[in-house]
Design a protein around this motif. Structure first.
Motif, PDB file in Angstrom:
ATOM      1  N   LYS A   1       0.841  -1.189   0.000  1.00  0.00           N
ATOM      2  CA  LYS A   1       0.000   0.000   0.000  1.00  0.00           C
ATOM      3  C   LYS A   1       0.881   1.246   0.000  1.00  0.00           C
ATOM      4  N   GLN A   2       0.318   2.355  -0.465  1.00  0.00           N
ATOM      5  CA  GLN A   2       1.114   3.576  -0.589  1.00  0.00           C
ATOM      6  C   GLN A   2       1.669   4.036   0.751  1.00  0.00           C
ATOM      7  N   ASP A   3       0.881   3.925   1.823  1.00  0.00           N
ATOM      8  CA  ASP A   3       1.349   4.406   3.124  1.00  0.00           C
ATOM      9  C   ASP A   3       2.353   3.463   3.786  1.00  0.00           C
ATOM     10  N   GLU A   4       2.676   2.361   3.099  1.00  0.00           N
ATOM     11  CA  GLU A   4       3.643   1.413   3.640  1.00  0.00           C
ATOM     12  C   GLU A   4       4.976   1.471   2.904  1.00  0.00           C
ATOM     13  N   MET A   5       5.154   2.500   2.076  1.00  0.00           N
ATOM     14  CA  MET A   5       6.411   2.615   1.328  1.00  0.00           C
ATOM     15  C   MET A   5       6.857   4.066   1.281  1.00  0.00           C
ATOM     16  N   SER A   6       8.097   4.264   0.905  1.00  0.00           N
ATOM     17  CA  SER A   6       8.630   5.612   0.793  1.00  0.00           C
ATOM     18  C   SER A   6       8.099   6.280  -0.471  1.00  0.00           C
ATOM     19  N   GLN A   7       8.296   7.598  -0.563  1.00  0.00           N
ATOM     20  CA  GLN A   7       7.874   8.322  -1.752  1.00  0.00           C
ATOM     21  C   GLN A   7       8.571   7.768  -2.988  1.00  0.00           C
ATOM     22  N   GLU A   8       9.862   7.505  -2.867  1.00  0.00           N
ATOM     23  CA  GLU A   8      10.622   6.975  -3.997  1.00  0.00           C
ATOM     24  C   GLU A   8      10.087   5.621  -4.435  1.00  0.00           C
ATOM     25  N   GLU A   9       9.782   4.767  -3.479  1.00  0.00           N
ATOM     26  CA  GLU A   9       9.274   3.427  -3.806  1.00  0.00           C
ATOM     27  C   GLU A   9       7.927   3.514  -4.505  1.00  0.00           C
ATOM     28  N   TYR A  10       7.069   4.429  -4.032  1.00  0.00           N
ATOM     29  CA  TYR A  10       5.756   4.560  -4.660  1.00  0.00           C
ATOM     30  C   TYR A  10       5.874   5.067  -6.096  1.00  0.00           C
ATOM     31  N   VAL A  11       6.742   6.032  -6.324  1.00  0.00           N
ATOM     32  CA  VAL A  11       6.936   6.545  -7.687  1.00  0.00           C
ATOM     33  C   VAL A  11       7.430   5.437  -8.606  1.00  0.00           C
ATOM     34  N   LEU A  12       8.271   4.565  -8.094  1.00  0.00           N
ATOM     35  CA  LEU A  12       8.817   3.473  -8.894  1.00  0.00           C
ATOM     36  C   LEU A  12       7.797   2.374  -9.178  1.00  0.00           C
ATOM     37  N   TYR A  13       6.980   2.018  -8.168  1.00  0.00           N
ATOM     38  CA  TYR A  13       6.184   0.792  -8.277  1.00  0.00           C
ATOM     39  C   TYR A  13       4.677   0.970  -8.088  1.00  0.00           C
ATOM     40  N   GLY A  14       4.242   2.116  -7.580  1.00  0.00           N
ATOM     41  CA  GLY A  14       2.838   2.225  -7.250  1.00  0.00           C
ATOM     42  C   GLY A  14       2.464   1.164  -6.250  1.00  0.00           C
ATOM     43  N   THR A  15       1.260   0.646  -6.351  1.00  0.00           N
ATOM     44  CA  THR A  15       0.828  -0.434  -5.456  1.00  0.00           C
ATOM     45  C   THR A  15       0.847  -1.784  -6.172  1.00  0.00           C
ATOM     46  N   TYR A  16       1.670  -1.897  -7.207  1.00  0.00           N
ATOM     47  CA  TYR A  16       1.723  -3.108  -8.020  1.00  0.00           C
ATOM     48  C   TYR A  16       2.970  -3.926  -7.689  1.00  0.00           C
TER      49      TYR A  16
END
Length: 522
Positions: free
Chosen positions: A446-461
Motif C-alpha cells: 500500500k502507498q502508506d507502507e512505502m517511501s515516496q521513492e518506492e511509490y513513484v517506482l512501483y505504485g501499489t503493483y
C-alpha cells in the motif's frame, strides 16, 4: 410507438437545449433555462428563427442508442492504439491505422471534473454522463448531500419511452461505471446493494464480468444470482448458453465464462482464439434487444482503466482495439438503420497520465516494440510472479520468461543482435533486478507502507511486473505520469441520428443533456 410520436413536438423545441449546453456545465434544468433565453432572443430576428427551425427540422430522433465508454480512455489511449496498429502493420515509416470511431463525422470534447476534484473517479463521472449532474468521487447517482438520488437516462428511457436497456462491461457488472446507469448509492463500494438495484432496474440485458460480493460483504446474504432468477432473469454463465440466448428468453444476465483478475473479463492480450469477447456480447445484445420501440445499450471497456492504473501500455492498447471491435458491431447495425441509430464513443476520464513521447527516446517512438508483449501484467502476476515468489526463482532464470513474454533481453543473449531496440541497458537491468528482489522480499504494498521513492517506482503493483512494463513502454516511446486518474478532457465521437449536437467543447453533464433533448426524456 404512439408514446414516442406524442413527444416529437416537444423534442424539436428541446433540441435547442443541447445548443445552449455547449457553453454550460450545469444540469438539464439550467440548460433548459438557457434554451428559453436563446429562443426568446432569436424570436426577434426572423432570419435567425428560420435557421433554428431548419436545424430542428433536420435533427433526427434516435430510436436505437449505443453509448460506448472507454473507462480511463482519453486522447492518449486512443492515439497510442492508432499509432500502434499503423506501425505494426506497415512496411516502414510513420503510419497510423484509424480506429473505426475516429472516422465518425462528428467529434467533440468533454471536461470531466467532479464536485471533489479535477482528477475525478469513475463513479462521479459516470453519474455526470448518466444523469447530467455533478457529485463527489466515489458516489453513484446521489447529490452531494448524499440524500437525493438522481434518475438515470437509462431508467428514463425505459420508463418514459419503453426502450429495452442493455448494460455491458468487461469489468464487474456492479462496478462503478455500469452501476451508474441503474444504481443510487452513497458509495461505489456498496457492491451487494448495487447488485440488488441491478435486479430492481428491470433492465433487459446485462453482460460482462461477475458480480462482486454477490452474497454480501460478510457472505451471509442471499446470492444476487438467486435473487435475479427469482425476479425472472435468466442467469447465464457459459458461452454455449450465451450463444443460444434469444430475445424470446426474456431478461438475461450473462457472466463471462472465462474470468480473470477480480472476476473481470480477460484483457484482450490474454484472450484465447475461441473465447467470447466484448464485441460478441454487443452482437448478442443487438439480437436480444432489437424491437420496434427502441433500445439503449451502454458498453464499457472497463479494463483500459485497469491497464493504465498499472502503467501497462500494451494491455491498454489491446483493450482499446477490443472496444473498437465492439463499436464496429454497432456500425453494422447502423448501416441497416441509419436514420434511427445514434452511436456515441467517449471516456469517463483519463487514467495514468499516458503520453506519447519519453525523455529517453527524444523525438522518436518505437511502437512496434509493444508487439513483443504477449501477456498482461495481471496474468503475468498470476501465472509467473506468484510462482517466482513461492519458489524463490533465481533472477537469470526469470529473465528467460521476460524475454519470451515481453521481448526484453540482456546484451549477451544469443538473439540479441536480432532486435537491438529491446536490449536491456546496464541501468535497466539493474532496475529490473532491484525490483525483482523487492517483489521477493515485499511484493505489492500500500502507498502508506512505502517511501515516496518506492511509490513513484512501483505504485501499489508488483515491483517486478510494473518495472518490466515501464521499461518496455519507455523503449517504445511511451510514458505514464501517474497510477491514478488525471484531469484531461475526453473525446466524444458521434455518428447517426442527432450526432450533430455532440460537436464542440462542453461539460460531461451535457452528454446526458444532449441525449435527453434528442429523445424527449424528462
Amino acid at each position: 410507438m404512439k408514446k414516442r410520436l406524442t413527444k416529437i413536438a416537444a423534442v424539436t423545441m428541446a433540441v435547442g437545449m443541447a445548443m445552449a449546453s455547449l457553453a454550460g456545465c450545469g444540469s438539464s434544468d439550467a440548460a433548459a433555462s438557457d434554451t428559453t433565453k436563446t429562443v426568446q432572443a432569436a424570436a426577434g430576428n426572423s432570419a435567425e428563427t428560420a435557421d433554428i427551425q431548419e436545424q430542428q427540422a433536420e435533427t433526427r430522433i434516435p430510436k436505437y442508442i449505443f453509448l460506448f465508454i472507454g473507462d480511463g480512455m482519453s486522447y492518449p489511449q486512443i492515439q497510442s492504439a492508432a499509432y500502434y496498429m499503423g506501425t505494426t502493420g506497415s512496411s516502414g515509416g510513420v503510419e497510423t491505422d484509424e480506429l473505426s470511431f475516429m472516422d465518425f463525422p462528428v467529434a467533440g470534447s468533454a471536461q470531466t471534473f467532479d464536485s471533489t476534484s479535477f482528477c475525478p473517479d469513475s463513479a462521479s463521472t459516470a453519474t455526470s454522463i448518466a444523469t447530467g449532474n455533478k457529485t463527489y468521487s466515489g458516489v453513484i447517482n446521489m447529490d452531494t448531500s448524499l440524500t437525493v438520488p438522481y434518475e438515470t437516462m437509462a431508467e428514463k428511457l425505459k420508463e418514459q419511452m419503453g426502450y429495452k436497456i442493455g448494460i455491458l462491461s468487461t469489468v464487474n457488472l456492479n462496478h462503478a461505471t455500469p452501476a451508474a446507469f441503474y444504481a443510487h448509492q452513497d458509495s461505489r463500494n456498496n457492491y451487494y446493494e448495487i447488485g440488488r438495484e441491478l435486479i430492481d432496474s428491470g433492465f433487459d440485458y446485462f453482460a460482462g464480468g461477475a458480480l462482486l460480493k454477490d452474497t454480501g460483504a460478510d457472505k451471509d446474504e442471499i446470492s444476487i444470482y438467486d435473487l435475479a432468477e427469482e425476479a425472472g432473469y435468466k442467469v447465464i454463465k457459459t458461452e454455449a448458453e450465451a450463444q443460444a440466448l434469444t430475445g424470446e428468453d426474456g431478461k438475461a444476465i450473462i457472466i463471462a465464462e472465462q474470468l480473470a483478475d477480480a472476476d473481470s473479463m480477460n484483457y484482450q492480450v490474454d484472450v484465447k482464439d475461441d473465447q467470447m469477447v466484448l464485441a460478441d456480447y454487443v452482437e448478442k445484445g443487438i439480437e436480444v434487444l432489437s424491437n420496434d420501440n427502441g433500445f439503449f445499450m451502454m458498453v464499457e471497456g472497463g479494463k483500459i482503466d485497469w491497464a493504465c492504473h498499472a502503467n501497462d501500455a500494451g494491455s491498454s492498447i489491446g483493450d482499446v482495439t477490443a472496444l473498437d471491435a465492439a463499436v464496429e458491431k454497432a456500425l453494422d447495425f447502423y448501416t441497416e438503420h441509419p436514420d434511427e441509430t445514434l452511436i456515441l464513443v467517449t471516456g469517463d476520464h483519463e487514467t495514468g497520465g499516458l503520453t506519447i513521447g519519453f525523455a529517453g527516446t527524444n523525438y522518436d517512438t518505437y511502437m512496434t516494440n509493444l508487439s513483443n508483449q504477449k501477456i498482461s501484467y495481471a496474468r503475468f502476476d498470476e501465472e509467473y510472479v506468484a510462482k517466482y515468489k513461492e519458489e524463490k526463482t533465481d533472477f537469470d532464470t526469470v529473465l528467460g520468461d521476460v524475454k519470451e513474454l515481453f521481448g526484453l533481453m540482456k546484451a549477451d543473449d544469443p538473439d540479441a543482435s536480432e532486435d537491438s531496440a529491446l536490449l536491456l541497458t546496464d541501468y535497466e537491468l539493474q532496475r529490473l533486478e532491484t525490483a525483482y528482489n523487492r517483489t521477493l522480499e515485499v511484493g505489492a504494498a500500500k502507498q502508506d507502507e512505502m517511501s515516496q521513492e518506492e511509490y513513484v517506482l512501483y505504485g501499489t503493483y508488483e515491483p517486478f511486473s510494473v518495472t518490466i512494463t515501464h521499461i518496455l513502454n519507455n523503449k517504445s516511446g511511451i510514458a505514464f505520469t501517474s497510477y491514478s486518474h488525471t484531469g484531461l478532457p475526453v473525446p466524444v465521437f458521434a455518428q447517426g441520428a442527432g450526432s450533430e449536437l455532440f460537436e464542440g467543447y462542453y461539460d460531461n453533464t451535457d452528454i446526458y443533456n444532449k441525449i435527453a433533448s434528442l429523445t424527449g426524456i424528462e
